[in-house]
Design a protein around this motif. Sequence first.
Motif, PDB file in Angstrom:
ATOM      1  N   ALA A   5      -1.825   6.654   0.802  1.00 46.77           N
ATOM      2  CA  ALA A   5      -2.406   5.859  -0.294  1.00 46.77           C
ATOM      3  C   ALA A   5      -1.530   6.000  -1.535  1.00 46.77           C
ATOM      4  N   LEU A   6      -1.618   5.014  -2.430  1.00 47.17           N
ATOM      5  CA  LEU A   6      -0.855   5.053  -3.681  1.00 47.17           C
ATOM      6  C   LEU A   6      -1.762   5.473  -4.838  1.00 47.17           C
ATOM      7  N   ILE A   7      -1.169   6.147  -5.802  1.00 45.67           N
ATOM      8  CA  ILE A   7      -1.886   6.465  -7.048  1.00 45.67           C
ATOM      9  C   ILE A   7      -1.107   5.811  -8.188  1.00 45.67           C
ATOM     10  N   ALA A   8      -1.753   4.880  -8.901  1.00 41.88           N
ATOM     11  CA  ALA A   8      -1.114   4.226 -10.051  1.00 41.88           C
ATOM     12  C   ALA A   8      -1.369   5.085 -11.274  1.00 41.88           C
ATOM     13  N   LEU A   9      -0.335   5.789 -11.752  1.00 45.45           N
ATOM     14  CA  LEU A   9      -0.472   6.650 -12.930  1.00 45.45           C
ATOM     15  C   LEU A   9       0.289   5.991 -14.085  1.00 45.45           C
ATOM     16  N   GLY A  10      -0.443   5.340 -14.983  1.00 41.05           N
ATOM     17  CA  GLY A  10       0.250   4.696 -16.088  1.00 41.05           C
ATOM     18  C   GLY A  10      -0.578   3.609 -16.735  1.00 41.05           C
ATOM     19  N   MET A  39       1.219  -3.511 -10.922  1.00 46.27           N
ATOM     20  CA  MET A  39       2.280  -3.567  -9.910  1.00 46.27           C
ATOM     21  C   MET A  39       1.955  -2.684  -8.709  1.00 46.27           C
ATOM     22  N   THR A  40       1.389  -1.507  -8.962  1.00 43.54           N
ATOM     23  CA  THR A  40       1.024  -0.619  -7.848  1.00 43.54           C
ATOM     24  C   THR A  40      -0.076  -1.264  -7.002  1.00 43.54           C
ATOM     25  N   GLY A  41      -1.049  -1.872  -7.669  1.00 49.80           N
ATOM     26  CA  GLY A  41      -2.115  -2.562  -6.931  1.00 49.80           C
ATOM     27  C   GLY A  41      -1.552  -3.679  -6.076  1.00 49.80           C
ATOM     28  N   PHE A  42      -0.574  -4.385  -6.637  1.00 49.76           N
ATOM     29  CA  PHE A  42       0.045  -5.488  -5.896  1.00 49.76           C
ATOM     30  C   PHE A  42       0.783  -4.939  -4.660  1.00 49.76           C
ATOM     31  N   PRO A  84      -4.679   1.752   0.779  1.00 43.82           N
ATOM     32  CA  PRO A  84      -5.555   1.998  -0.377  1.00 43.82           C
ATOM     33  C   PRO A  84      -4.775   2.473  -1.606  1.00 43.82           C
ATOM     34  N   TYR A  85      -5.375   2.272  -2.770  1.00 49.07           N
ATOM     35  CA  TYR A  85      -4.778   2.825  -3.988  1.00 49.07           C
ATOM     36  C   TYR A  85      -5.864   3.257  -4.969  1.00 49.07           C
ATOM     37  N   ILE A  86      -5.443   4.176  -5.847  1.00 47.32           N
ATOM     38  CA  ILE A  86      -6.339   4.739  -6.868  1.00 47.32           C
ATOM     39  C   ILE A  86      -5.713   4.429  -8.227  1.00 47.32           C
ATOM     40  N   GLN A  87      -6.560   4.101  -9.194  1.00 46.56           N
ATOM     41  CA  GLN A  87      -6.058   3.848 -10.553  1.00 46.56           C
ATOM     42  C   GLN A  87      -6.277   5.082 -11.429  1.00 46.56           C
ATOM     43  N   VAL A  88      -5.205   5.556 -12.055  1.00 48.42           N
ATOM     44  CA  VAL A  88      -5.331   6.601 -13.079  1.00 48.42           C
ATOM     45  C   VAL A  88      -4.687   6.035 -14.354  1.00 48.42           C
ATOM     46  N   ILE A 110      -9.669  -2.047 -14.211  1.00 49.47           N
ATOM     47  CA  ILE A 110     -10.970  -2.431 -13.651  1.00 49.47           C
ATOM     48  C   ILE A 110     -10.941  -3.903 -13.245  1.00 49.47           C
ATOM     49  N   GLY A 111     -11.380  -4.187 -12.046  1.00 52.51           N
ATOM     50  CA  GLY A 111     -11.523  -5.598 -11.671  1.00 52.51           C
ATOM     51  C   GLY A 111     -10.623  -6.058 -10.546  1.00 52.51           C
ATOM     52  N   GLY A 112      -9.628  -5.238 -10.174  1.00 50.86           N
ATOM     53  CA  GLY A 112      -8.831  -5.554  -8.988  1.00 50.86           C
ATOM     54  C   GLY A 112      -7.832  -6.683  -9.152  1.00 50.86           C
ATOM     55  N   LYS A 113      -7.538  -7.099 -10.410  1.00 48.80           N
ATOM     56  CA  LYS A 113      -6.477  -8.109 -10.572  1.00 48.80           C
ATOM     57  C   LYS A 113      -5.142  -7.395 -10.542  1.00 48.80           C
ATOM     58  N   THR A 114      -4.316  -7.721  -9.571  1.00 47.00           N
ATOM     59  CA  THR A 114      -3.009  -7.076  -9.474  1.00 47.00           C
ATOM     60  C   THR A 114      -1.941  -8.158  -9.563  1.00 47.00           C
ATOM     61  N   GLY A 115      -0.719  -7.778  -9.897  1.00 47.91           N
ATOM     62  CA  GLY A 115       0.306  -8.816  -9.916  1.00 47.91           C
ATOM     63  C   GLY A 115       1.560  -8.431 -10.655  1.00 47.91           C
ATOM     64  N   ILE A 116       2.480  -9.364 -10.628  1.00 47.84           N
ATOM     65  CA  ILE A 116       3.770  -9.185 -11.318  1.00 47.84           C
ATOM     66  C   ILE A 116       4.123 -10.479 -12.048  1.00 47.84           C
ATOM     67  N   ASP A 117       5.147 -10.392 -12.902  1.00 46.91           N
ATOM     68  CA  ASP A 117       5.605 -11.558 -13.660  1.00 46.91           C
ATOM     69  C   ASP A 117       6.741 -12.257 -12.899  1.00 46.91           C
ATOM     70  N   LEU A 118       6.875 -13.535 -13.148  1.00 49.59           N
ATOM     71  CA  LEU A 118       8.022 -14.301 -12.644  1.00 49.59           C
ATOM     72  C   LEU A 118       8.775 -14.844 -13.861  1.00 49.59           C
TER      73      LEU A 118
END
Length: 364
Positions: A102-107, A114-117, A127-131, A143-151
């Motif tokens: 699993a990933l942990i997004a620390l930041g 980006m980690t969620g994406f 799975p991933y955890i948000q910190v 909060i809310g599960g919106k993940t993504g990156i810029d183009l």
Amino acid sequence: MKRIKVNLDKQVLLSHEICIGNNILDRIGLMVAKSNLAHRYIVITDSNVSALYGEEILGILKEVEVKADLIEFPAGESSKTMDTVLNIVKELLNRGVDRSCALIALGGGVTGDMTGFIASIYMRSIPYIQVPTTLMSQVDSSIGGKTGIDLPEGKNLLGAFFQPQSIFIDLRFLETLPDYEFINGLSEVIKYGIIDDVDLFNILEDKADAIRNRDPDILKTIVERSCKIKKGVVEIDEKDMGVRRILNFGHTIGHAIEAESGYTISHGNAISAGMIASARISERMKYLPSEDRGRIQGLVRAAGLADHIPSSISTEGIIAKTRADKKKEDASIHFVLLKKIGMPFINGSVEEALIHETIEELKK
Ligand SMILES: NC(=O)c1ccc[n+]([C@@H]2O[C@H](COP(=O)([O-])OP(=O)(O)OC[C@H]3O[C@@H](n4cnc5c(N)ncnc54)[C@H](O)[C@@H]3O)[C@@H](O)[C@H]2O)c1
């Protein structure tokens, strides 16, 4: 430590908890260990946060016998790209990360989005955890599960809705946050007060000094209240099809100001000016009492956020970008307006001339 449940009840498996406290990193380690979510964790973090907290979080996880390592990328919005995603993915593959990990997004929001994406697409999702470590990410983006990156064509254009397994908010992270970033996050807290919680608005007015001094008790209050509002909206409208749009209060014009300035104006200042513009439009359309508009403007000023638009930014440019904003539907621009503080509604019939006049007024 306060625990808030996010109930996405049509999809019970996606429901999760937000844990909020001050100095709770040790307990986060224990909770990760107990969760049995994965046999190994990869902390994804940016260069700034890695320098401040990377070793500490790895140490805490090691202490509770959780296998973990860390991948770092250069801090900043300019890293929120497909290139960084591919670099991180290659690193995950090199390190033998599979679906049992699993990933942990620390930041901040960049790391979280980006980690969620990556978690949503890596080996068809892990799975991933948000910190979250910025005020912005603690009250909003985690909060809310919106993940993504810029183009190159625009921000957040590639992404997915993908919920984290849990969200751990340690207020201690805010101690090292630069003022600029803290004030940025404050604009979202003010937004919650305006759209949903008059008590929060009153607290923000009354405790402006304590908030500026980052008093931990008052921070706990405002972060908890903000998280409850965001999770409440997400529970009703996870995929941003209806009610979740009220969270865009101030953002339609705000995003346009930000983009038209070539991102030289901070997100927080752009959103604040956008909130004042929306309040002023609400007032001029005779929905919002002048007193409420005055209070909103006063609070934004007291927080150290912008209550005007720099005159160098083109009004026509802002309006064109507002039209192009993804919140636009059919031919009309849908604005979140106010009937009073705590009572927003969506209106698709704001005249362009009124938007023009309001922007011009805010430039004076
Ligand atoms: N997913 C969503 O629903 C959502 C909502 C709002 C914003 N966002 C996204 O969030 C991003 C903005 O988030 P952000 O403002 O957190 O930006 P960020 O992640 O770039 O963090 C801001 C800066 O603060 C530094 N930092 C982070 N934590 C720190 C700490 N504890 N101490 C010292 N420095 C620290 C970072 O290294 C960075 O330089 C944008 O990309 C935006 O699109 C997403």
